[in-house]
Design a protein around this motif. Structure first.
Motif, PDB file in Angstrom:
ATOM      1  N   GLU A 213      -6.203  -8.739   2.487  1.00  0.00           N
ATOM      2  CA  GLU A 213      -5.036  -7.855   2.416  1.00  0.00           C
ATOM      3  C   GLU A 213      -4.377  -7.762   1.035  1.00  0.00           C
ATOM      4  O   GLU A 213      -3.467  -6.952   0.847  1.00  0.00           O
ATOM      5  CB  GLU A 213      -3.962  -8.282   3.440  1.00  0.00           C
ATOM      6  N   THR A 214      -4.815  -8.553   0.061  1.00  0.00           N
ATOM      7  CA  THR A 214      -4.156  -8.536  -1.241  1.00  0.00           C
ATOM      8  C   THR A 214      -4.767  -7.460  -2.136  1.00  0.00           C
ATOM      9  O   THR A 214      -5.428  -7.742  -3.129  1.00  0.00           O
ATOM     10  CB  THR A 214      -4.239  -9.925  -1.916  1.00  0.00           C
ATOM     11  N   VAL A 215      -4.532  -6.213  -1.749  1.00  0.00           N
ATOM     12  CA  VAL A 215      -5.022  -5.070  -2.512  1.00  0.00           C
ATOM     13  C   VAL A 215      -3.859  -4.404  -3.238  1.00  0.00           C
ATOM     14  O   VAL A 215      -2.691  -4.636  -2.917  1.00  0.00           O
ATOM     15  CB  VAL A 215      -5.742  -4.052  -1.600  1.00  0.00           C
ATOM     16  N   VAL A 216      -4.181  -3.577  -4.208  1.00  0.00           N
ATOM     17  CA  VAL A 216      -3.165  -2.964  -5.067  1.00  0.00           C
ATOM     18  C   VAL A 216      -2.104  -2.230  -4.265  1.00  0.00           C
ATOM     19  O   VAL A 216      -0.893  -2.382  -4.499  1.00  0.00           O
ATOM     20  CB  VAL A 216      -3.820  -2.021  -6.091  1.00  0.00           C
ATOM     21  N   GLU A 217      -2.536  -1.394  -3.293  1.00  0.00           N
ATOM     22  CA  GLU A 217      -1.556  -0.581  -2.577  1.00  0.00           C
ATOM     23  C   GLU A 217      -0.596  -1.422  -1.733  1.00  0.00           C
ATOM     24  O   GLU A 217       0.515  -0.981  -1.415  1.00  0.00           O
ATOM     25  CB  GLU A 217      -2.235   0.468  -1.697  1.00  0.00           C
ATOM     26  N   HIS A 218      -0.986  -2.646  -1.360  1.00  0.00           N
ATOM     27  CA  HIS A 218      -0.090  -3.510  -0.610  1.00  0.00           C
ATOM     28  C   HIS A 218       0.907  -4.222  -1.523  1.00  0.00           C
ATOM     29  O   HIS A 218       2.009  -4.567  -1.088  1.00  0.00           O
ATOM     30  CB  HIS A 218      -0.875  -4.549   0.185  1.00  0.00           C
ATOM     31  N   TYR A 219       0.519  -4.464  -2.756  1.00  0.00           N
ATOM     32  CA  TYR A 219       1.430  -5.083  -3.733  1.00  0.00           C
ATOM     33  C   TYR A 219       2.483  -4.092  -4.260  1.00  0.00           C
ATOM     34  O   TYR A 219       3.641  -4.447  -4.462  1.00  0.00           O
ATOM     35  CB  TYR A 219       0.637  -5.583  -4.945  1.00  0.00           C
ATOM     36  N   MET A 220       2.069  -2.834  -4.508  1.00  0.00           N
ATOM     37  CA  MET A 220       2.882  -1.919  -5.306  1.00  0.00           C
ATOM     38  C   MET A 220       4.269  -1.593  -4.756  1.00  0.00           C
ATOM     39  O   MET A 220       5.207  -1.413  -5.541  1.00  0.00           O
ATOM     40  CB  MET A 220       2.120  -0.610  -5.558  1.00  0.00           C
ATOM     41  N   PRO A 221       4.482  -1.500  -3.441  1.00  0.00           N
ATOM     42  CA  PRO A 221       5.840  -1.202  -2.987  1.00  0.00           C
ATOM     43  C   PRO A 221       6.871  -2.241  -3.397  1.00  0.00           C
ATOM     44  O   PRO A 221       8.069  -1.957  -3.371  1.00  0.00           O
ATOM     45  CB  PRO A 221       5.698  -1.163  -1.453  1.00  0.00           C
ATOM     46  N   GLN A 222       6.421  -3.443  -3.808  1.00  0.00           N
ATOM     47  CA  GLN A 222       7.366  -4.494  -4.180  1.00  0.00           C
ATOM     48  C   GLN A 222       7.858  -4.319  -5.613  1.00  0.00           C
ATOM     49  O   GLN A 222       8.684  -5.096  -6.088  1.00  0.00           O
ATOM     50  CB  GLN A 222       6.728  -5.864  -3.987  1.00  0.00           C
ATOM     51  N   TRP A 223       7.352  -3.316  -6.306  1.00  0.00           N
ATOM     52  CA  TRP A 223       7.859  -2.908  -7.612  1.00  0.00           C
ATOM     53  C   TRP A 223       8.396  -1.490  -7.488  1.00  0.00           C
ATOM     54  O   TRP A 223       7.895  -0.696  -6.675  1.00  0.00           O
ATOM     55  CB  TRP A 223       6.743  -2.939  -8.667  1.00  0.00           C
ATOM     56  N   LYS A 224       9.407  -1.151  -8.280  1.00  0.00           N
ATOM     57  CA  LYS A 224       9.895   0.230  -8.279  1.00  0.00           C
ATOM     58  C   LYS A 224       8.903   1.097  -9.048  1.00  0.00           C
ATOM     59  O   LYS A 224       8.796   1.005 -10.263  1.00  0.00           O
ATOM     60  CB  LYS A 224      11.265   0.306  -8.944  1.00  0.00           C
ATOM     61  N   HIS A 225       8.162   1.906  -8.313  1.00  0.00           N
ATOM     62  CA  HIS A 225       7.203   2.774  -8.990  1.00  0.00           C
ATOM     63  C   HIS A 225       7.384   4.212  -8.535  1.00  0.00           C
ATOM     64  O   HIS A 225       8.031   4.481  -7.514  1.00  0.00           O
ATOM     65  CB  HIS A 225       5.766   2.281  -8.764  1.00  0.00           C
ATOM     66  N   GLN A 226       6.792   5.139  -9.262  1.00  0.00           N
ATOM     67  CA  GLN A 226       7.023   6.561  -9.040  1.00  0.00           C
ATOM     68  C   GLN A 226       6.054   7.163  -8.032  1.00  0.00           C
ATOM     69  O   GLN A 226       6.068   8.370  -7.810  1.00  0.00           O
ATOM     70  CB  GLN A 226       6.885   7.310 -10.381  1.00  0.00           C
TER      71      GLN A 226
END
Length: 448
Positions: A213-226
């Motif tokens: 489950e440690t893929v990019v799309e699962h990590y990214m919501p935990q950073w403010k991104h566009q």
């Protein structure tokens, strides 16, 4: 949650089905579907559930529908993945499905753009449904593409952090105070890690992109991104600093916990993600990124420790956003070749918008309800830990990955680069991200 491949495996499986769908071009919905939804008929419904308990749950939901619509019978066919689904939608014919479901939200862009699933706008407008009053915004986003809605959300998944409370206590950590920021997370993961020679007796967390489950799309919501694309449809991977921040942090966590080679060697000792020997169940890892379904899996595995659940940490500068997470879920759509589209719509509308049906199915299968009313229903029957996932689903900054005309291809491109970077095969992160964005843009242009 269905026993099904996720993360990288899911993305690779989706690629095969997307290739089939690309040539489908089966057209949009029949705006003048002529069948009488009150006439006696039988619908064929293809779904992906295979676990006996989950098949029982979907059958119970179908029974609810048939009781409310006694003129419509539903023939359910389970174990259908996107590959089989793509072939059926491409081939058409009387033996194909009328209604379909898929676990792969990243393929909605392809489903909608190719016409592989019917346009649901005429049906929604006919019944006067206000989707803003029915579904959370994120669920509305991942079930449509570029203004065309070809699917509806059927339950959802919220990702959070599972942690071993007993391991916390042994490490002198407060089990009621899981880390809220990524810097805190690093320190906790290090304290929970017990090296053993060139391996581990216990690892605090498996941070690599090959981990479960440690893929990019699962990590990214935990950073403010566009988002993964800008308003012009161009990849933001090379221009949005949040991607570089996330990947820099992830690589620092890999290094802090022993380096890629040591971690990857340990990863090969892990048991099946969907069985009792999952590394979190066995105590090999003390913290795990996963979805709400893992609660039922830990109970089934009878893990010998107290399980804690919390939202994933957020970037240190964004602690006010703590509580958010990645969302996805199951989708439902109508096969364009179906001659029973009005009746098919009745099944979809019931399963996705009827509060009692959504709550009953969520209770039976252990997933997060997909409607606003169901999320707040007093009839939800979960233990108190499940509230963490309900809160993540309600959080205004919870997010999902963007849809694209070529499905999950852009995610796979990012994932490949990320794996190269964490291994040290790419040293210039800025240049690598720019090249990755250019590749994504070329692939999307070629798919149009």
């Amino acid at each position: 949650m269905p026993v099904r491949p996720r993360a990288t495996a899911a993305a690779l499986a989706a690629t095969a089905s997307v290739a089939l769908l690309a040539s489908a071009c089966t057209g949009s919905a029949n705006d003048t579907a002529a069948d009488d939804p009150k006439a006696k008929t039988t619908l064929t419904f293809w779904h992906g559930w295979v676990d006996p308990a989950e098949v029982k749950a979907i059958n119970a939901n179908i029974a609810r529908f048939e009781k409310a619509h006694p003129n419509i019978k539903v023939k359910a066919v389970g174990g259908i993945n996107d590959d089989k689904l793509g072939q059926a939608l491409r081939a058409g014919g009387s033996k194909g499905p009328d209604v379909v479901s898929s676990f792969t939200t990243s393929n909605v862009g392809k489903f909608c753009a190719s016409g592989a699933l019917a346009d649901l706008k005429p049906f929604i407008e006919k019944d006067g449904l206000d989707l803003d009053k029915i579904f959370p915004k994120v669920l509305q986003e991942y079930t449509q593409f570029e203004g065309k809605r070809c699917s509806m959300p059927l339950l959802s998944d919220a990702y959070g952090l599972y942690y071993n409370k007993d391991a916390f206590r042994k490490a002198g950590l407060d089990p009621e105070a899981p880390p809220k920021t990524w810097s805190q997370f690093t320190e906790v993961a290090k304290r929970l890690t017990k090296p053993k020679g060139d391996s581990y007796e216990q690892l605090g967390f498996m941070p690599t992109y090959l981990g479960y489950e440690t893929v990019v799309e699962h990590y990214m919501p935990q950073w403010k991104h566009q988002g993964f694309f800008d308003a012009q449809g161009k990849s933001t991977v090379g221009t949005d600093p949040a991607f570089a921040e996330m990947m820099t942090y992830q690589k620092s966590l890999v290094n802090a916990l022993g380096g890629f080679q040591k971690l990857d060697k340990y990863r090969t000792t892990f048991g099946d993600e969907w069985g009792p020997t999952h590394p979190f169940h066995t105590g090999q890892v003390a913290m795990q990124l996963d979805g709400e379904w893992r609660l039922n899996f830990t109970k089934k595995a009878k893990v010998p420790f107290e399980v804690g659940v919390a939202p994933l940490p957020v970037a240190d500068a964004d602690v006010a956003d703590y509580g958010k997470g990645f969302l996805s879920g199951t989708i439902m759509g109508i096969a364009p070749q179906s001659k029973k589209q009005n009746a098919a719509w009745e099944l979809i509308k019931f399963m996705t918008t009827d509060t009692d049906a959504v709550v009953g199915f969520a209770n039976d299968i252990g997933n997060v309800p997909s409607t606003l009313d169901a999320l707040n229903s007093p009839d939800l029957a979960f233990d108190k830990r499940f509230k963490v996932f309900l809160d993540i689903a309600r959080h205004p900054r919870s997010d999902t990955s963007d849809n694209a005309v070529n499905g999950s291809s852009y995610q796979e491109t990012i994932q490949r680069f990320s794996q190269q970077y964490e291994k040290g095969q790419v040293t210039d992160l800025k240049e690598g991200l720019a090249d990755t964005a250019a590749q994504i843009d070329r692939d999307i242009a070629a798919a149009k």
